[in-house]
Design an enzyme around this catalytic site. Structure first.
Site, PDB file in Angstrom:
ATOM      1  N   GLU A  13       0.813  -1.222   0.000  1.00  0.00           N
ATOM      2  CA  GLU A  13       0.000   0.000   0.000  1.00  0.00           C
ATOM      3  C   GLU A  13       0.847   1.273   0.000  1.00  0.00           C
ATOM      4  OE1 GLU A  13      -4.194  -1.187   2.079  1.00  0.00           O
ATOM      5  OE2 GLU A  13      -2.432  -1.309   3.320  1.00  0.00           O
ATOM      6  N   GLY A  79     -13.030  -2.630   1.719  1.00  0.00           N
ATOM      7  CA  GLY A  79     -14.132  -3.368   1.111  1.00  0.00           C
ATOM      8  C   GLY A  79     -15.341  -2.460   0.977  1.00  0.00           C
ATOM      9  N   MET A 182      -9.585  -1.985   8.328  1.00  0.00           N
ATOM     10  CA  MET A 182      -9.151  -2.528   9.606  1.00  0.00           C
ATOM     11  C   MET A 182      -8.273  -1.574  10.436  1.00  0.00           C
ATOM     12  SD  MET A 182      -8.471  -6.451   8.314  1.00  0.00           S
ATOM     13  CE  MET A 182      -8.263  -7.119   9.965  1.00  0.00           C
ATOM     14  N   GLU A 183      -8.142  -0.307  10.016  1.00  0.00           N
ATOM     15  CA  GLU A 183      -7.233   0.591  10.742  1.00  0.00           C
ATOM     16  C   GLU A 183      -7.752   2.013  10.958  1.00  0.00           C
ATOM     17  OE1 GLU A 183      -6.150  -0.857   7.768  1.00  0.00           O
ATOM     18  OE2 GLU A 183      -5.241  -2.620   8.687  1.00  0.00           O
ATOM     19  N   ASP A 206     -12.581  -4.760  -3.027  1.00  0.00           N
ATOM     20  CA  ASP A 206     -13.510  -5.899  -2.997  1.00  0.00           C
ATOM     21  C   ASP A 206     -14.841  -5.425  -2.434  1.00  0.00           C
ATOM     22  OD1 ASP A 206     -13.623  -6.680   0.121  1.00  0.00           O
ATOM     23  OD2 ASP A 206     -11.615  -6.008  -0.382  1.00  0.00           O
TER      24      ASP A 206
HETATM   25  N1  ADE Z   1      -9.662  -4.120   3.426  1.00  0.00           N
HETATM   26  C1  ADE Z   1      -9.905  -4.386   2.131  1.00  0.00           C
HETATM   27  N2  ADE Z   1     -10.970  -5.194   2.001  1.00  0.00           N
HETATM   28  C2  ADE Z   1     -11.407  -5.444   3.253  1.00  0.00           C
HETATM   29  C3  ADE Z   1     -12.460  -6.225   3.776  1.00  0.00           C
HETATM   30  N3  ADE Z   1     -13.279  -6.921   2.980  1.00  0.00           N
HETATM   31  N4  ADE Z   1     -12.607  -6.267   5.123  1.00  0.00           N
HETATM   32  C4  ADE Z   1     -11.762  -5.583   5.932  1.00  0.00           C
HETATM   33  N5  ADE Z   1     -10.746  -4.846   5.491  1.00  0.00           N
HETATM   34  C5  ADE Z   1     -10.575  -4.766   4.157  1.00  0.00           C
END
Ligand code: ADE
Length: 241
Positions: A13, A79, A182-183, A206
């Site tokens: 990243e 996501g 997640m951060e 995604d």
């Molecule tokens: N970062 C990228 N895609 C993610 C997902 N599906 N869940 C959590 N963090 C992500």
């Protein structure tokens, strides 16, 4: 002008930004390599924090306290949750929330105890620059053409959301959430504690469903990394304008 910190969770990243730094010097703290240098004439600190809220919080605390960073930009992938937030789109957070924070019945759901809040606002000026930089990318980059730029709530938790059942549940509970990662919300809480501005920009990799892990690494390397590089550079440029 104080130093700007640029942070990503994974090596890929931030990898595209590192070769752009001049006068590179690195320092290791708390198991992380902090890279100091100039990016297009601006003093910056570039660091990979690792995945998850604790990794992000540790890194943010070192940046703000030990290295006195004046502001923090977090970049990477997320996501897509809300309808219309598609793979390849870009999301700029206006606020962040920890979707796995729950101290009920002591505190309302999602509220971070003793802060009195669940949602932490990103800095409006940095968010505006990141959004403008993202729009420029979408207008000029052949790969990014057709990408929509979204601004709104981003939610964070210590789980990679990789089933439709879980993303459906998050959508039902937090209907205004645009994306999940997640951060970001951890960085937001630390920056709030230190009273320092921050911004978060994420490329959608995604849809947080059963296909979420598909071409994840390749997408991060080939698509999200150059997007991050170009958006951060353009946003820095806008700060001077
Ligand atoms: N970062 C990228 N895609 C993610 C997902 N599906 N869940 C959590 N963090 C992500």
């Amino acid at each position: 002008m104080t130093r700007l910190a640029i942070v990503g969770a994974m090596h890929e990243e931030i990898a595209a930004l590192r070769p752009c730094l001049e006068g590179l010097r690195s320092e290791r703290r708390a198991g992380r390599d902090f890279h100091f240098g100039r990016l297009d004439g601006h003093e910056v600190i570039l660091v990979r924090c690792g995945i998850g809220k604790v990794a992000a919080a540790t890194t943010a605390a070192v940046l703000l306290d030990a290295f006195d960073a004046g502001a923090l930009l977090f970049t990477g992938v997320a996501g897509g949750l809300a309808d219309g937030v598609r793979v390849g789109d870009i999301v700029v957070a206006s606020a962040l929330l920890q979707h796995d924070m729950n101290a009920e019945p002591l505190f309302p759901r999602w509220e971070v105890p003793l802060t009195g809040r669940a949602r932490f606002d990103a800095d409006p000026a940095w968010s505006a620059r990141l959004a403008q930089a993202s729009r420029t990318l979408a207008a000029t980059d052949t790969h990014a053409q057709g990408a929509t730029i979204h601004q709104g709530l981003v939610i964070s938790g210590d789980r990679f959301v990789a089933t439709r059942a879980e993303s459906d549940q998050l959508r039902a509970l937090l209907p205004d959430a645009l994306a999940v990662e997640m951060e970001g919300a951890a960085v937001a809480q630390v920056c709030h504690d230190f009273g320092r501005p921050f911004g978060v920009v994420r490329t959608i990799s995604d849809r947080a469903d059963d296909a979420a892990h598909g071409d994840f690494q390749r997408f991060v390397r080939d698509v999200a990394a150059p997007y991050s590089r170009d958006i951060v550079r353009a946003a820095l440029h806008l700060r001077d304008a």
